[in-house]
Design a protein around this motif. Structure first.
Motif, PDB file in Angstrom:
ATOM      1  N   ARG A  41       0.946  -1.183   0.008  1.00  0.00           N
ATOM      2  CA  ARG A  41      -0.029   0.090   0.057  1.00  0.00           C
ATOM      3  C   ARG A  41       0.853   1.179  -0.059  1.00  0.00           C
ATOM      4  NH1 ARG A  41      -0.237  -2.027   5.458  1.00  0.00           N
ATOM      5  NH2 ARG A  41       0.628  -0.432   6.727  1.00  0.00           N
ATOM      6  N   LEU A  42       0.212   2.282  -0.682  1.00  0.00           N
ATOM      7  CA  LEU A  42       1.159   3.378  -0.624  1.00  0.00           C
ATOM      8  C   LEU A  42       1.227   4.060   0.862  1.00  0.00           C
ATOM      9  CD1 LEU A  42      -0.049   5.069  -4.221  1.00  0.00           C
ATOM     10  CD2 LEU A  42       2.171   3.607  -3.650  1.00  0.00           C
ATOM     11  N   PRO A  43       2.517   4.560   1.146  1.00  0.00           N
ATOM     12  CA  PRO A  43       2.282   5.231   2.466  1.00  0.00           C
ATOM     13  C   PRO A  43       1.799   6.565   2.681  1.00  0.00           C
ATOM     14  CG  PRO A  43       4.774   5.395   1.441  1.00  0.00           C
ATOM     15  CD  PRO A  43       3.643   4.593   0.376  1.00  0.00           C
ATOM     16  N   ALA A  44       1.483   7.379   1.655  1.00  0.00           N
ATOM     17  CA  ALA A  44       1.216   8.621   1.520  1.00  0.00           C
ATOM     18  C   ALA A  44       0.387   8.970   0.027  1.00  0.00           C
ATOM     19  CB  ALA A  44       2.136   9.645   1.868  1.00  0.00           C
ATOM     20  N   PRO A  45      -0.399   9.941  -0.105  1.00  0.00           N
ATOM     21  CA  PRO A  45      -0.861  10.023  -1.370  1.00  0.00           C
ATOM     22  C   PRO A  45       0.097  10.577  -2.285  1.00  0.00           C
ATOM     23  CG  PRO A  45      -2.472  11.075   0.265  1.00  0.00           C
ATOM     24  CD  PRO A  45      -1.209  10.483   0.977  1.00  0.00           C
ATOM     25  N   TRP A 467      15.259   2.144 -12.639  1.00  0.00           N
ATOM     26  CA  TRP A 467      16.410   2.697 -12.051  1.00  0.00           C
ATOM     27  C   TRP A 467      16.024   4.104 -11.721  1.00  0.00           C
ATOM     28  CZ3 TRP A 467      19.597   6.538 -11.815  1.00  0.00           C
ATOM     29  CH2 TRP A 467      20.949   6.363 -10.915  1.00  0.00           C
ATOM     30  N   THR A 468      16.514   4.437 -10.289  1.00  0.00           N
ATOM     31  CA  THR A 468      15.878   5.836  -9.820  1.00  0.00           C
ATOM     32  C   THR A 468      16.684   5.978  -8.590  1.00  0.00           C
ATOM     33  OG1 THR A 468      14.089   7.018  -9.064  1.00  0.00           O
ATOM     34  CG2 THR A 468      14.086   4.588  -8.363  1.00  0.00           C
ATOM     35  N   ARG A 469      16.609   7.180  -7.981  1.00  0.00           N
ATOM     36  CA  ARG A 469      17.293   7.191  -6.720  1.00  0.00           C
ATOM     37  C   ARG A 469      16.675   8.563  -6.149  1.00  0.00           C
ATOM     38  NH1 ARG A 469      22.280   9.935  -9.934  1.00  0.00           N
ATOM     39  NH2 ARG A 469      21.404  12.050 -10.501  1.00  0.00           N
ATOM     40  N   ALA A 470      16.534   8.493  -4.766  1.00  0.00           N
ATOM     41  CA  ALA A 470      15.822   9.720  -3.944  1.00  0.00           C
ATOM     42  C   ALA A 470      17.151  10.467  -3.392  1.00  0.00           C
ATOM     43  CB  ALA A 470      15.179   9.017  -2.784  1.00  0.00           C
ATOM     44  N   PRO A 471      16.834  11.840  -3.203  1.00  0.00           N
ATOM     45  CA  PRO A 471      17.613  12.838  -2.877  1.00  0.00           C
ATOM     46  C   PRO A 471      18.568  12.346  -1.298  1.00  0.00           C
ATOM     47  CG  PRO A 471      15.914  14.025  -3.645  1.00  0.00           C
ATOM     48  CD  PRO A 471      15.504  12.443  -3.566  1.00  0.00           C
ATOM     49  N   ASP A 472      17.708  11.749  -0.873  1.00  0.00           N
ATOM     50  CA  ASP A 472      18.507  11.325   0.890  1.00  0.00           C
ATOM     51  C   ASP A 472      19.047  10.014   0.753  1.00  0.00           C
ATOM     52  OD1 ASP A 472      16.371   9.306   0.476  1.00  0.00           O
ATOM     53  OD2 ASP A 472      15.148   9.938   2.358  1.00  0.00           O
ATOM     54  N   GLY A 473      19.392   9.364  -0.775  1.00  0.00           N
ATOM     55  CA  GLY A 473      19.985   8.049  -0.736  1.00  0.00           C
ATOM     56  C   GLY A 473      19.223   7.006  -0.636  1.00  0.00           C
ATOM     57  N   GLY A 474      18.102   7.170   0.080  1.00  0.00           N
ATOM     58  CA  GLY A 474      17.520   5.979   0.523  1.00  0.00           C
ATOM     59  C   GLY A 474      16.359   5.607  -0.627  1.00  0.00           C
ATOM     60  N   GLY A 475      15.090   5.448  -0.216  1.00  0.00           N
ATOM     61  CA  GLY A 475      14.093   5.419  -1.448  1.00  0.00           C
ATOM     62  C   GLY A 475      13.366   4.020  -1.383  1.00  0.00           C
ATOM     63  N   ARG A 476      12.036   4.350  -1.472  1.00  0.00           N
ATOM     64  CA  ARG A 476      10.899   3.061  -1.566  1.00  0.00           C
ATOM     65  C   ARG A 476      10.445   3.170  -2.813  1.00  0.00           C
ATOM     66  NH1 ARG A 476       7.982   3.351   4.273  1.00  0.00           N
ATOM     67  NH2 ARG A 476       9.632   3.724   5.520  1.00  0.00           N
ATOM     68  N   VAL A 477      10.174   1.984  -3.560  1.00  0.00           N
ATOM     69  CA  VAL A 477       9.644   1.934  -4.898  1.00  0.00           C
ATOM     70  C   VAL A 477       8.487   0.931  -4.834  1.00  0.00           C
ATOM     71  CG1 VAL A 477      10.038   1.258  -7.172  1.00  0.00           C
ATOM     72  CG2 VAL A 477      12.089   2.208  -5.802  1.00  0.00           C
ATOM     73  N   GLY A 483      -3.497   0.856 -10.600  1.00  0.00           N
ATOM     74  CA  GLY A 483      -3.840   1.684  -9.173  1.00  0.00           C
ATOM     75  C   GLY A 483      -3.314   0.831  -8.170  1.00  0.00           C
ATOM     76  N   ALA A 484      -3.395  -0.692  -8.171  1.00  0.00           N
ATOM     77  CA  ALA A 484      -3.193  -1.482  -7.149  1.00  0.00           C
ATOM     78  C   ALA A 484      -1.876  -1.881  -7.045  1.00  0.00           C
ATOM     79  CB  ALA A 484      -4.190  -2.928  -7.336  1.00  0.00           C
ATOM     80  N   VAL A 485      -1.270  -1.530  -5.713  1.00  0.00           N
ATOM     81  CA  VAL A 485       0.251  -1.854  -5.566  1.00  0.00           C
ATOM     82  C   VAL A 485       0.217  -3.316  -5.491  1.00  0.00           C
ATOM     83  CG1 VAL A 485       1.970  -1.743  -3.822  1.00  0.00           C
ATOM     84  CG2 VAL A 485       0.518   0.178  -4.130  1.00  0.00           C
ATOM     85  N   LYS A 486       1.138  -3.851  -6.328  1.00  0.00           N
ATOM     86  CA  LYS A 486       1.538  -5.186  -6.420  1.00  0.00           C
ATOM     87  C   LYS A 486       3.040  -5.459  -5.927  1.00  0.00           C
ATOM     88  CE  LYS A 486      -2.663  -6.394  -8.315  1.00  0.00           C
ATOM     89  NZ  LYS A 486      -3.363  -7.070  -7.571  1.00  0.00           N
ATOM     90  N   VAL A 513       5.192   2.855 -11.753  1.00  0.00           N
ATOM     91  CA  VAL A 513       6.209   2.714 -10.543  1.00  0.00           C
ATOM     92  C   VAL A 513       6.348   4.286  -9.828  1.00  0.00           C
ATOM     93  CG1 VAL A 513       7.909   3.496 -12.685  1.00  0.00           C
ATOM     94  CG2 VAL A 513       8.487   2.354 -10.163  1.00  0.00           C
ATOM     95  N   LEU A 514       6.206   4.095  -8.395  1.00  0.00           N
ATOM     96  CA  LEU A 514       6.390   5.344  -7.716  1.00  0.00           C
ATOM     97  C   LEU A 514       7.444   5.360  -6.679  1.00  0.00           C
ATOM     98  CD1 LEU A 514       3.158   3.882  -7.717  1.00  0.00           C
ATOM     99  CD2 LEU A 514       2.755   6.345  -7.016  1.00  0.00           C
ATOM    100  N   LEU A 515       7.897   6.476  -6.616  1.00  0.00           N
ATOM    101  CA  LEU A 515       9.177   6.597  -5.626  1.00  0.00           C
ATOM    102  C   LEU A 515       8.930   7.537  -4.556  1.00  0.00           C
ATOM    103  CD1 LEU A 515      12.261   6.370  -5.295  1.00  0.00           C
ATOM    104  CD2 LEU A 515      12.681   8.389  -6.374  1.00  0.00           C
ATOM    105  N   TYR A 516       9.068   6.972  -3.329  1.00  0.00           N
ATOM    106  CA  TYR A 516       9.079   7.805  -2.071  1.00  0.00           C
ATOM    107  C   TYR A 516      10.516   7.847  -1.518  1.00  0.00           C
ATOM    108  CZ  TYR A 516       3.920   7.250  -2.209  1.00  0.00           C
ATOM    109  OH  TYR A 516       2.597   7.386  -2.461  1.00  0.00           O
TER     110      TYR A 516
END
Length: 534
Positions: A41-45, A467-477, A483-486, A513-516
């Motif tokens: 599930r997505l942690p935030a909208p 292939w992606t990256r988050a500015p804080d070096g972490g990241g959740r994909v 629309g349903a997270v698999k 594909v969504l990056l947090y």
């Protein structure tokens, strides 16, 4: 080298016996990448922050004035508000002002900041390789695998690998077998440092040849003038011919850096390299002339290039450190992907690319703080980038040594050793398990990673990755279908997911594909419309 140079298969119980009690606990088999490690599930909208009124006003002022300092204020404020796309654009605009005013170094520094906050999000589909792929990615250079990347390493200062053996030059080498046992991965090449003028290292070369591994000599002259020793060159070339197996000759590397004795006269350097290449090419058809600058400073690199006829492969050396110049007041912000790109863009169109040396530190002398998370994250994302972003990188060498003990006393700054920390060793084992990486000379990859575009036809089990990256070096994909997270993962790297398309109906579907970031805040997303036909 400026960061690290010192001059001079079983897992489980079998591995523990091979490496001894001083080695960290053994690598586990790679985790099941198709198993999510986050809730589905997505942690935030999925809504990114927008500039507030203050930032919008600053942006308008910057556009009117177009001063570099004002663009920097906009960029810094955009970072604080997590409007990263604006931060990237503002730093790039500041760099353009510096460039226009003749400040090339200032422009490079600000573009590095822009790259840090850039969030590429590229989706890929794993596919069986075709002849067209081989034709597209091969340059025809000596001993080049048409597809795939040879794994290589420097291991001679890894204290966990046993006593080792001496070659004819009384130079100590560690066992390639023991390194393969430690990492749980086969390697296609190993390199050593050797002074130009020393005899051919037969014992070391033959030991690697028996394993199907390509010897790689970082061949280091005292000066450019020393390369003119034609008698020595002809004798060495004749030994290469009699060896009758591929061998990389990385002659006078990092010439663009002022720490080397062959820096400062590009014309003389080019002439010396060409002299050596002409002799080697004439006599030793299986020897590979590897020209290898350091990634820094980039501006001088092209002036040292000896020419396409002299160079077989182009290399580059780069490292990931926590602090610049070992100074805690200067945290490093660059990414190995961004460091590699200038050399790759210049030469990959006509030469195979080799990462002559790479490592990410997990302890820096400045604060002696153990940071396996830093090394593990760099390993995962950089190795994942090679088959996707840089498919003409055909050799990747890890520099496996603790330089806080083994380097010149002035450069005892970083621990790059894989085998003395379980998490770092595990990250390497996992990252190098991709079928793109090759463990023996003459092998070729059977898969490629193609960009996943709108209209792609999928069936059966589709191997997708991002292939992606988050500015804080972490990241959740998160991967979502209609629309349903698999699938969801916080593991760094390519976020690969084997999507069984037989679980959905035939026809068009929305694959997202969504990056947090590591604090579960939305960053960016991409949606591809695919056609399922089973």
């Amino acid at each position: 080298m400026n960061h690290a140079t010192i001059r001079g298969a079983a897992l489980g119980l079998a591995l523990a016996a091979a490496i001894g009690c001083c080695r960290p606990a053994v690598c586990a088999e790679s985790p099941q990448w198709n198993a999510p490690d986050l809730p589905l599930r997505l942690p935030a909208p999925p809504a990114a922050p927008k500039p507030n009124a203050r930032l919008a006003g600053m942006l308008a002022h910057a556009r009117r004035s177009n001063y570099g300092a004002i663009w920097r204020q906009v960029a810094d404020e955009a970072v604080r508000q997590r409007v990263y796309s604006l931060a990237t654009d503002a730093y790039a605009r500041e760099a353009a002002v510096y460039r226009r005013n003749g400040d090339a170094n200032g422009a490079l520094a600000e573009m590095a900041k822009a790259d840090r906050y850039r969030m590429p999000l590229r989706a890929y589909l794993r596919a069986e390789a075709t002849r067209a792929d081989r034709n597209r990615l091969a340059t025809g250079a000596r001993s080049e695998p048409a597809l795939g990347c040879y794994l290589g390493a420097y291991i001679d200062r890894d204290d966990t690998l046993g006593r080792g053996y001496l070659d004819e030059n009384s130079q100590l080498h560690k066992s390639a077998d023991s390194f393969e046992a430690a990492t749980g991965r086969r390697h296609a090449s190993h390199f050593m440092y050797m002074a130009f003028g020393r005899p051919f290292p037969w014992r070391w070369c033959n030991a690697l040849k028996q394993l199907g591994q390509i010897p790689h000599i970082a061949w280091e002259p005292r000066s450019v003038d020393a390369i003119a020793d034609v008698d020595y060159l002809r004798g060495f070339a004749e030994d290469c011919r009699r060896f009758d197996f591929p061998i990389f000759l990385r002659l006078a590397a990092e010439m663009n850096g002022d720490w080397t004795p062959y820096h400062g006269n590009p014309a003389a350097y080019r002439a010396g390299f060409r002299t050596a290449a002409a002799v080697i090419h004439q006599i030793a058809p299986k020897a590979i002339m590897l020209w290898c600058p350091d990634a820094q400073p980039p501006a001088a690199i092209p002036s040292y290039y000896p020419g396409d006829d002299a160079v077989d492969w182009v290399g580059v050396n780069l490292y990931s450190v926590i602090y610049y110049d070992n100074n805690p007041a200067r945290p490093a912000t660059d990414d190995p992907v961004d460091i590699l790109r200038p050399v790759y863009d210049l030469y990959a169109g006509r030469k195979p690319i080799a990462i002559g040396e790479y490592a990410a530190t997990h302890l820096q002398a400045a604060d002696r703080r153990s940071r396996p998370d830093f090394a593990a994250e760099k390993i995962a994302r950089f190795y994942a980038a090679l088959p996707r972003l840089f498919p003409r990188v055909k050799l990747m060498n890890w520099y496996d040594a603790d330089n806080t003990r083994h380097a010149d006393p002035r450069r005892q700054l970083n621990n790059y050793q894989l085998t003395d920390h379980r998490d770092v060793l595990q990250a390497y084992h996992d990252a190098t398990g991709d079928p793109w990486f090759l463990g023996r000379a003459g092998e070729e990859a059977r898969v490629v990673y193609r960009p996943l575009e709108n209209g792609a036809a999928l069936s059966g089990v589709a191997g997708v990755s991002a292939w992606t990256r988050a500015p804080d070096g972490g990241g959740r994909v998160y991967w979502a279908v209609d629309g349903a997270v698999k699938f969801a993962t916080a593991r760094p790297g390519a976020a690969p997911w084997d999507w069984d398309t037989r679980g959905v109906s035939n026809g068009s579907h929305r694959l997202s594909v969504l990056l947090y970031d590591s604090r579960a805040r939305f960053l960016t997303a991409r949606t591809i419309y695919v056609k399922v036909a089973n």
